[in-house]
Design an enzyme around this catalytic site. Structure first.
Site, mmCIF file in Angstrom:
data_model
loop_
_atom_site.group_PDB
_atom_site.id
_atom_site.type_symbol
_atom_site.label_atom_id
_atom_site.label_comp_id
_atom_site.label_asym_id
_atom_site.label_seq_id
_atom_site.Cartn_x
_atom_site.Cartn_y
_atom_site.Cartn_z
ATOM 1 N N SER A 64 9.367 3.568 2.471
ATOM 2 C CA SER A 64 9.259 2.937 3.949
ATOM 3 C C SER A 64 10.546 3.738 4.807
ATOM 4 O O SER A 64 10.082 3.655 6.053
ATOM 5 C CB SER A 64 9.460 1.573 4.174
ATOM 6 N N LYS A 67 9.726 5.978 7.359
ATOM 7 C CA LYS A 67 9.355 5.728 9.003
ATOM 8 C C LYS A 67 10.549 6.008 9.526
ATOM 9 O O LYS A 67 10.118 6.436 10.689
ATOM 10 C CB LYS A 67 8.976 4.530 9.003
ATOM 11 N N TYR A 189 1.450 10.376 3.504
ATOM 12 C CA TYR A 189 2.002 9.002 4.465
ATOM 13 C C TYR A 189 2.758 8.378 2.410
ATOM 14 O O TYR A 189 3.901 8.661 2.598
ATOM 15 C CB TYR A 189 1.085 7.724 4.208
ATOM 16 N N TYR A 241 11.065 -5.890 8.762
ATOM 17 C CA TYR A 241 9.731 -6.881 8.184
ATOM 18 C C TYR A 241 9.558 -8.060 9.048
ATOM 19 O O TYR A 241 10.913 -8.821 9.727
ATOM 20 C CB TYR A 241 9.010 -6.692 7.216
ATOM 21 N N VAL A 259 10.752 -0.286 0.011
ATOM 22 C CA VAL A 259 10.246 -0.645 -1.504
ATOM 23 C C VAL A 259 11.123 -0.069 -2.487
ATOM 24 O O VAL A 259 11.210 -0.450 -4.090
ATOM 25 C CB VAL A 259 9.107 -0.783 -1.977
#
Ligand code: DON
Length: 305
Positions: A64, A67, A189, A241, A259
């Site tokens: 992530s 992103k 993605y 998050y 992760v």
């Protein structure tokens, strides 16, 4: 100036007992075989000084953290129009949660939860001729490492098990907030998540966000001062998050996790710091990595507050 090298070495020793705690991500099977004993940390200051400890030069799956780069490409392409399709609020939910999407009509809360990243991926596909090549070029350029690559095995491993992301994409599509074919969006993605970078690459590669959007060594303007400020704000409020409040409280700097066990932090006008330890806490953020960053800001006395 703090003695960054001594501080990093001290942190590496202090976190050793934590490396046995937490769980390495196994919902992407290829990630499950990464040894949990790995630990690396790197700092790059605005004047280009690099400090590193442990496995800081070893590449791992950034997941992530990618992103931030796709958000950068989307903002370069369509600027504030992006915010018509994705929000800027913390979700308070897990990174892969579906629950808010129905209530909020397919408008993801922010660009860092998976739902938001899928919308950002759709924008990148719509606005870039060769999205994969352009993403790689941007990341290689920011980090100064032309050898950064994707890991097709990681991407395939995620694709074979990516049922939640497929559900998210289909659901968002049902609200009309995705334009491209679901498979194209998911493939892009999974590609971005499979990129492999080291702590050194990541610390260098995030320095533009500590330097008001400008790459310190090439002088290239990657984003405007204003856009860099806003990405840092989003990393602070949404980058980890449903642990973002706790991360802000404990660490006190903008950060983005993945992760694969990486976390990158930015201290505006000072430095970027990256840490890697594969085992995750219950919120999906590196357990020892979060502790290491907390120690780093405590020992250096640096934070944004
Ligand atoms: O989509 C996923 O589930 C992964 N490719 C990335 C998730 C991730 O890294 C969340 N970060 N903590």
């Amino acid at each position: 100036m703090p003695d960054y090298q001594a501080i990093l070495d001290e942190i590496r020793d202090e976190v050793q007992p934590l490396l046995v705690q937490g769980h390495v991500a196994d919902y992407i099977p290829r990630l499950a075989c990464v040894p949990r004993e790995k630990f690396g940390m790197a700092v790059v200051t605005l004047d280009g000084q690099l400090y590193q400890t442990g496995d800081a030069a070893e590449a791992f799956s950034i997941q992530s953290i990618s992103k931030v780069y796709t958000l950068t490409l989307a903002l370069q392409s369509i600027g504030d129009k992006l915010w018509q399709r994705v929000g800027r609020e913390p979700s308070g939910n897990a990174f892969n949660s579906l629950v808010q999407l129905e209530l909020e009509n397919g408008l993801p809360r922010n660009p860092f939860i998976n739902a938001g990243a899928l919308v950002v991926a759709d924008v990148v596909l719509a606005t870039r001729k060769d999205p994969r090549a352009q993403l790689l070029a941007a990341i290689r350029g920011c980090s100064g490492n032309p050898d950064i690559r994707d890991d097709p095995e990681v991407a395939l491993s995620e694709k074979a098990n990516g049922f939640r992301n497929a559900a998210l994409a289909n659901f968002i599509r049902s609200f009309g907030n995705l334009e491209h074919a679901i498979d194209d969006i998911l493939d892009f993605y999974f590609f971005q998540c499979s990129l492999a970078m080291s702590c050194v690459d990541l610390a260098r590669g995030f320095l533009f966000l500590a330097n008001q959007g400008r790459c310190p060594w090439s002088g290239t303007n990657i984003l405007s001062t204003d856009q860099a400020k806003r990405i840092n704000a989003l990393m602070l409020t949404c980058g980890t998050y449903d642990a973002a409040g706790d991360f802000a409280y404990q660490v006190g700097i903008p950060g983005k996790s993945g992760v694969g066990g990486g976390i990158v932090g930015v201290i505006p006008n000072q430095l970027a710091v990256a840490v890697w330890s594969p085992a995750l806490n219950a919120k999906g953020n590196s357990l020892a990595g979060s502790a290491a960053l907390e120690r780093f800001t405590a020992k250096t006395g640096l934070s944004i507050f």
